[in-house]
Design a protein around this motif. Structure first.
Motif, PDB file in Angstrom:
ATOM      1  N   MET A 428       0.812  -1.213   0.000  1.00  0.00           N
ATOM      2  CA  MET A 428       0.000   0.000   0.000  1.00  0.00           C
ATOM      3  C   MET A 428       0.848   1.267   0.000  1.00  0.00           C
ATOM      4  O   MET A 428       0.479   2.279  -0.583  1.00  0.00           O
ATOM      5  CB  MET A 428      -0.898   0.032   1.244  1.00  0.00           C
ATOM      6  CG  MET A 428      -2.108  -0.820   1.161  1.00  0.00           C
ATOM      7  SD  MET A 428      -3.098  -0.407  -0.262  1.00  0.00           S
ATOM      8  CE  MET A 428      -3.818   1.137   0.293  1.00  0.00           C
ATOM      9  N   ILE A 431       2.166   2.108  -3.514  1.00  0.00           N
ATOM     10  CA  ILE A 431       1.220   2.371  -4.601  1.00  0.00           C
ATOM     11  C   ILE A 431       1.257   3.824  -5.095  1.00  0.00           C
ATOM     12  O   ILE A 431       1.262   4.065  -6.295  1.00  0.00           O
ATOM     13  CB  ILE A 431      -0.201   1.925  -4.198  1.00  0.00           C
ATOM     14  CG1 ILE A 431      -0.236   0.398  -4.242  1.00  0.00           C
ATOM     15  CG2 ILE A 431      -1.260   2.502  -5.122  1.00  0.00           C
ATOM     16  CD1 ILE A 431      -1.567  -0.205  -3.916  1.00  0.00           C
ATOM     17  N   THR A 435       1.621   5.022  -8.999  1.00  0.00           N
ATOM     18  CA  THR A 435       0.702   5.900  -9.714  1.00  0.00           C
ATOM     19  C   THR A 435       1.462   7.017 -10.402  1.00  0.00           C
ATOM     20  O   THR A 435       1.216   7.330 -11.572  1.00  0.00           O
ATOM     21  CB  THR A 435      -0.319   6.495  -8.735  1.00  0.00           C
ATOM     22  OG1 THR A 435      -0.868   5.428  -7.986  1.00  0.00           O
ATOM     23  CG2 THR A 435      -1.419   7.221  -9.456  1.00  0.00           C
ATOM     24  N   ARG A 446       1.205  11.109 -24.222  1.00  0.00           N
ATOM     25  CA  ARG A 446       0.453  12.289 -24.645  1.00  0.00           C
ATOM     26  C   ARG A 446       1.371  13.346 -25.264  1.00  0.00           C
ATOM     27  O   ARG A 446       0.948  14.086 -26.151  1.00  0.00           O
ATOM     28  CB  ARG A 446      -0.320  12.876 -23.463  1.00  0.00           C
ATOM     29  CG  ARG A 446      -1.428  11.925 -23.041  1.00  0.00           C
ATOM     30  CD  ARG A 446      -2.319  12.456 -21.971  1.00  0.00           C
ATOM     31  NE  ARG A 446      -3.302  11.425 -21.615  1.00  0.00           N
ATOM     32  CZ  ARG A 446      -4.392  11.655 -20.924  1.00  0.00           C
ATOM     33  NH1 ARG A 446      -4.668  12.851 -20.498  1.00  0.00           N
ATOM     34  NH2 ARG A 446      -5.226  10.668 -20.649  1.00  0.00           N
TER      35      ARG A 446
ATOM     36  N   THR B 325      -8.311  10.953 -17.023  1.00  0.00           N
ATOM     37  CA  THR B 325      -7.130  10.091 -16.901  1.00  0.00           C
ATOM     38  C   THR B 325      -7.548   8.639 -16.716  1.00  0.00           C
ATOM     39  O   THR B 325      -6.954   7.733 -17.313  1.00  0.00           O
ATOM     40  CB  THR B 325      -6.263  10.556 -15.715  1.00  0.00           C
ATOM     41  OG1 THR B 325      -6.129  11.968 -15.768  1.00  0.00           O
ATOM     42  CG2 THR B 325      -4.893   9.931 -15.771  1.00  0.00           C
ATOM     43  N   THR B 328      -8.343   6.966 -19.881  1.00  0.00           N
ATOM     44  CA  THR B 328      -7.179   6.541 -20.658  1.00  0.00           C
ATOM     45  C   THR B 328      -6.664   5.204 -20.155  1.00  0.00           C
ATOM     46  O   THR B 328      -6.262   4.351 -20.944  1.00  0.00           O
ATOM     47  CB  THR B 328      -6.058   7.585 -20.554  1.00  0.00           C
ATOM     48  OG1 THR B 328      -6.629   8.862 -20.698  1.00  0.00           O
ATOM     49  CG2 THR B 328      -5.013   7.357 -21.606  1.00  0.00           C
ATOM     50  N   LEU B 393      -6.555  -4.067  -1.832  1.00  0.00           N
ATOM     51  CA  LEU B 393      -5.208  -3.847  -2.351  1.00  0.00           C
ATOM     52  C   LEU B 393      -4.181  -4.448  -1.410  1.00  0.00           C
ATOM     53  O   LEU B 393      -3.187  -5.049  -1.825  1.00  0.00           O
ATOM     54  CB  LEU B 393      -4.937  -2.350  -2.511  1.00  0.00           C
ATOM     55  CG  LEU B 393      -5.567  -1.671  -3.724  1.00  0.00           C
ATOM     56  CD1 LEU B 393      -5.314  -0.174  -3.668  1.00  0.00           C
ATOM     57  CD2 LEU B 393      -5.006  -2.245  -5.010  1.00  0.00           C
ATOM     58  N   ILE B 431       0.650  -3.049 -12.013  1.00  0.00           N
ATOM     59  CA  ILE B 431       0.673  -1.592 -11.801  1.00  0.00           C
ATOM     60  C   ILE B 431      -0.531  -0.870 -12.431  1.00  0.00           C
ATOM     61  O   ILE B 431      -1.122   0.003 -11.787  1.00  0.00           O
ATOM     62  CB  ILE B 431       2.023  -1.010 -12.277  1.00  0.00           C
ATOM     63  CG1 ILE B 431       3.088  -1.399 -11.252  1.00  0.00           C
ATOM     64  CG2 ILE B 431       1.965   0.494 -12.443  1.00  0.00           C
ATOM     65  CD1 ILE B 431       4.459  -0.883 -11.530  1.00  0.00           C
ATOM     66  N   PHE B 434      -3.232  -0.887 -10.024  1.00  0.00           N
ATOM     67  CA  PHE B 434      -2.967   0.019  -8.899  1.00  0.00           C
ATOM     68  C   PHE B 434      -3.342   1.452  -9.279  1.00  0.00           C
ATOM     69  O   PHE B 434      -3.935   2.178  -8.491  1.00  0.00           O
ATOM     70  CB  PHE B 434      -1.478   0.003  -8.532  1.00  0.00           C
ATOM     71  CG  PHE B 434      -1.060  -1.267  -7.852  1.00  0.00           C
ATOM     72  CD1 PHE B 434      -1.996  -2.087  -7.244  1.00  0.00           C
ATOM     73  CD2 PHE B 434       0.274  -1.634  -7.813  1.00  0.00           C
ATOM     74  CE1 PHE B 434      -1.605  -3.257  -6.616  1.00  0.00           C
ATOM     75  CE2 PHE B 434       0.671  -2.793  -7.185  1.00  0.00           C
ATOM     76  CZ  PHE B 434      -0.264  -3.609  -6.591  1.00  0.00           C
ATOM     77  N   THR B 435      -2.971   1.801 -10.510  1.00  0.00           N
ATOM     78  CA  THR B 435      -3.249   3.171 -10.947  1.00  0.00           C
ATOM     79  C   THR B 435      -4.745   3.429 -10.969  1.00  0.00           C
ATOM     80  O   THR B 435      -5.215   4.468 -10.481  1.00  0.00           O
ATOM     81  CB  THR B 435      -2.671   3.398 -12.351  1.00  0.00           C
ATOM     82  OG1 THR B 435      -1.320   2.969 -12.331  1.00  0.00           O
ATOM     83  CG2 THR B 435      -2.733   4.837 -12.751  1.00  0.00           C
ATOM     84  N   THR B 438      -5.874   3.876  -7.445  1.00  0.00           N
ATOM     85  CA  THR B 438      -5.502   5.185  -6.894  1.00  0.00           C
ATOM     86  C   THR B 438      -6.391   6.283  -7.463  1.00  0.00           C
ATOM     87  O   THR B 438      -6.847   7.171  -6.733  1.00  0.00           O
ATOM     88  CB  THR B 438      -4.047   5.532  -7.243  1.00  0.00           C
ATOM     89  OG1 THR B 438      -3.255   4.375  -7.053  1.00  0.00           O
ATOM     90  CG2 THR B 438      -3.527   6.654  -6.382  1.00  0.00           C
ATOM     91  N   LEU B 439      -6.619   6.201  -8.768  1.00  0.00           N
ATOM     92  CA  LEU B 439      -7.450   7.232  -9.395  1.00  0.00           C
ATOM     93  C   LEU B 439      -8.858   7.218  -8.812  1.00  0.00           C
ATOM     94  O   LEU B 439      -9.454   8.265  -8.553  1.00  0.00           O
ATOM     95  CB  LEU B 439      -7.498   7.030 -10.914  1.00  0.00           C
ATOM     96  CG  LEU B 439      -6.220   7.408 -11.651  1.00  0.00           C
ATOM     97  CD1 LEU B 439      -6.334   7.055 -13.124  1.00  0.00           C
ATOM     98  CD2 LEU B 439      -5.914   8.896 -11.503  1.00  0.00           C
ATOM     99  N   MET B 441      -9.688   6.323  -5.831  1.00  0.00           N
ATOM    100  CA  MET B 441      -9.656   6.945  -4.500  1.00  0.00           C
ATOM    101  C   MET B 441      -9.571   8.463  -4.613  1.00  0.00           C
ATOM    102  O   MET B 441     -10.211   9.201  -3.856  1.00  0.00           O
ATOM    103  CB  MET B 441      -8.474   6.402  -3.713  1.00  0.00           C
ATOM    104  CG  MET B 441      -8.663   4.940  -3.335  1.00  0.00           C
ATOM    105  SD  MET B 441      -7.339   4.388  -2.267  1.00  0.00           S
ATOM    106  CE  MET B 441      -6.611   3.090  -3.198  1.00  0.00           C
ATOM    107  N   GLU B 442      -8.779   8.912  -5.586  1.00  0.00           N
ATOM    108  CA  GLU B 442      -8.652  10.355  -5.797  1.00  0.00           C
ATOM    109  C   GLU B 442     -10.008  10.946  -6.221  1.00  0.00           C
ATOM    110  O   GLU B 442     -10.406  12.013  -5.752  1.00  0.00           O
ATOM    111  CB  GLU B 442      -7.596  10.609  -6.876  1.00  0.00           C
ATOM    112  CG  GLU B 442      -7.363  12.059  -7.236  1.00  0.00           C
ATOM    113  CD  GLU B 442      -6.963  12.919  -6.054  1.00  0.00           C
ATOM    114  OE1 GLU B 442      -6.281  12.387  -5.152  1.00  0.00           O
ATOM    115  OE2 GLU B 442      -7.355  14.100  -6.026  1.00  0.00           O
TER     116      GLU B 442
END
Lengths: 496, 496
Positions: A428, A431, A435, A446, B325, B328, B393, B431, B434-435, B438-439, B441-442
């Protein structure tokens, strides 16, 4: 708690006593005195407001002196046209229509030459079309007998005004011919309803058109002769400036993220400004489109592919969205442990330096309108930095599972910290770093989008080959040469 | 490769022979015949262009019938004013100024009531201020002798026109008083330079103001009586609609990401449309600001805190950047292995369903202007879903290191695949997942930003308590009740 109005106006104080009710302590003044205080406060507030407004105006003038020049140009055009007609009084000589010249100057004079031209053309075309049509309708109405005349006229005004208004809603028309449609409605109503006979109408139309011609040509001349502002050039400057800002933002974000590991010399405020550059890119869509809406030719040829600049702008915004998310990761509370961050620090910073170099090189390419000799090399380096980043990520598991292994660059303290932890660092905690890495890789993809858009522009606008194209054969292959090149890029960009 | 122009115009075909040069096969026609073909093609192309344009216009009309109504309203206002003056011919009766009434209607009538009101006020105030000032300047000039008169007049026009033009650049003035400043410059130049004596000026000013009053009141009346469009209501509808779109986008994104695991019933196109909803949020900044620029009162009271809607809009855009994001990541080529995705599938989908419920509930709150009784509960559930996601996670490492352990829900095939791999799944492959996590959670954090903005609005606008506030005591505590509530939310939103 003291309310702002109370603070500036009356003398009423509210004191909140702990666990007690809200008490109001009002000194005992007569109602007149209180009203006087309140009035004083109001006036003071108004003066402060006006002062702040003037301060803002002053700042605007200092920041953008070209806007001041524009204002003087408008004043000049108006004075010249006005005095011209003042000398031959307004309601004699060229007839009551002379005021149309003044009106034209006020309405048509815009900040950029393109917008002024576009409005002038709109005004002239709209007036001409509507005038011709109105004379026709007028004739038909006059033939249809006294009883039906108002009906024909009313119906035609209703029909044409409604239709023209509707067309103003269509985005393509709105962007280019909005003003023309407005002038069309106006002229049509005025001419078709004027009480004149057709022969007098022709005289009036002639006068009207000639005054409009005088007004518009005055505007166009003055806007082109004195410090002209070209919409196309503005667009092109905006795009190149935004590229630089994006590069700085990306660089700043990554440096900021790894800052704890090594203090950065730059001042706090300056670095914060740089970091926020991506926001300009996010917010410049409307400006780009409005610049494109007018005739955007600048000092380039008429065939210049301006639309491509919008595409470049869109691809940069695509990039900026990702930087926005990256920026949040940096300010997030959940951060990976220092020693793990250190493991990725160098690759990430190398990556960001290459990717921002790519953006800066693109800015130079767009700015100088010369193909870049080293963009391919830089993109290659950026991609190999992405590869390095992936490799570094791949080697992380060893680090996670056996922290006892000597970690490159870890201090004694950190090693002790590592040994004291259990055999595994919680996933954790790593992570957030993953990201950041993923976002960086996405940003690289991009940026390639921006590269392609600029490449297309270079093909369309037939950019000249790079100045140092002869040296292209001995493409830089070692790090030292590339570093020198980077310094050159930076220097060139400072000139930008 | 056939160029469009060639295809429609001439009869020239280019055939690229494999490994051969580009050959041009032109049938041998005389120059007249070729010109005829070319002309035919041009006409055909023009007709096609006009046809496509009309098709677009038709679609616009079908999509937004209110715009058609607006056009009819403009036509009506113009016809009424025009015929009124036609009956008492334009250059007699109320004097040459009668045409100002027509001009006022054309210029002032806008799509929303607020914009029409704002322009009317601007026009009236600008004319009045400039007229008064111009009469003063006119008097001063006439006192200063014949020689200095043009100098005084010219200088005052130059000075005031330049200053007013400069103020138009200040964003606050531009947003609210742009048109007023324009009218100010126009009226000042016209009045101060007209050859009239001051006593006749008063008569003219009276006529001018009265015609403007007639024009503006006509516009305001017609725009308010027949199907009024309120800028405030448009803003509020835009915000609520965007909340719904954001919710659908988020939901769609997550479902799309885990789609392979379980086919989704929805049609491809519809789901794609839903997915792209966040783009509307990204692009609606300019619309929001232009609606706010006019007087945005709608059918609410005058004190309604409209500015807060802009804040809500900004917080939604903040959220949309992240969804962009996320989108994508979903379309990325690098995807985590199916069985690992499956491990997070349920928590992610639960999370997205709760977070989109929060957004939908906010849309209902804003729409109905009633405080929500269950928003706290939904936010709590969203946050506990975030917690579940974090726990899931945390439990991943076991899965990664010992794939031999039975994986919940893995098929026989997948288990075999797992066993055949070395003891560890490469971290790199996980990964991307994970991304995404994280996104998500954001996004939860950013949704809380929207919740706070709506809460502030509820306090400022004194939203009524929820209709079912009495049931608040028995707050839902079990899943079943909450699911029922969710269905209610969905139903209510469909009504929205």
């Amino acid at each position: 708690m003291v309310h702002e109005r109370d603070a500036s106006g009356g003398l009423e104080w509210r004191v909140r006593v702990a666990h007690g009710p809200l008490e109001i302590l009002a000194p005992e003044f007569g109602p007149f005195r209180r009203a006087w205080f309140r009035l004083q406060g109001l006036i003071l507030g108004l003066v402060m407001k006006i002062w702040r407004f003037l301060e803002k105006a002053w700042d605007l003038g200092v920041d953008e002196p070209r806007k001041i020049i524009h204002c003087l140009k408008v004043g000049m055009a108006l004075t010249v046209v006005s005095l011209f007609y003042y000398m031959r009084p307004l309601y004699e000589g060229v007839g009551g229509n002379a005021m149309w010249a003044v009106l034209t100057v006020v309405v048509v004079f815009e900040y950029t030459v393109g917008a002024t031209l576009s409005k002038s053309l709109n005004r002239a075309t709209g007036t001409f079309l509507a005038g011709t049509l109105a004379v026709g309708v007028h004739w038909v109405a006059s033939q249809s007998g006294e009883k039906f005349e108002p009906v024909v006229l009313g119906a035609s005004v209703f029909l044409l005004a409604s239709t023209a208004t509707f067309f103003r809603f269509i985005p393509m028309v709105k962007a280019r011919f909005d003003y023309g449609a407005l002038v069309f409605i106006l002229t049509f109503s005025l001419v078709s309803l004027s009480g004149y006979r057709v022969d007098r109408l022709f005289k009036m139309a002639h006068e009207r058109l000639s005054t409009i011609a005088i007004g518009t040509s005055m505007c166009i001349l003055i806007s082109m002769i004195f410090c002209p502002v070209w919409a196309g050039k503005e667009l092109y400057l905006l795009i190149t400036r935004n590229m630089g800002k994006l590069a700085n933002s990306l660089d700043g974000c990554v440096v900021e993220y790894f800052k704890d590991s090594e203090p950065v010399i730059e001042s706090e405020e300056e670095s914060h400004m740089k970091l926020q550059g991506y926001k300009c890119v996010l917010n410049s869509k409307a400006t780009e489109e409005s610049l494109m809406g007018t005739c955007p030719y600048g000092h380039f040829n008429f065939q210049h592919p301006w639309k491509q600049y919008l595409k470049i702008g869109a691809s940069m915004r695509h990039c900026a969205y990702c930087i926005e998310t990256l920026n949040t990761c940096i300010n997030s509370e959940n951060q990976a442990p220092e020693f793990i961050k250190k493991h990725l620090r160098d690759v990430c910073i190398t990556f960001s330096s290459y990717s921002s170099s790519v953006l800066k090189e693109l800015a130079i390419t767009t700015k100088t309108m010369r193909k870049s000799s080293k963009i391919d090399y830089l993109v290659g380096e950026m991609n190999s930095a992405v590869q390095d980043l992936q490799n570094a990520l791949k080697s992380l598991p060893n680090l996670l599972i056996s922290p006892q292994l000597p970690v490159l660059g870890a201090t004694e303290n950190e090693k002790r910290e590592l040994t004291s932890t259990t055999t595994m660092i919680p996933l954790m905690e790593v992570i957030p770093l993953f990201t950041v890495a993923t976002l960086l890789m996405e940003i690289a993809a991009r940026i390639e989008g921006v590269v392609n858009a600029v490449d297309e522009l270079a093909d369309m606008a037939e950019f000249k080959p790079a100045a140092d194209d002869k040296n292209k054969q001995n493409q830089p292959t070692n790090k030292i040469t590339s570093d020198n090149k980077d310094q050159e890029t930076m220097k060139a960009l400072q000139k930008v």
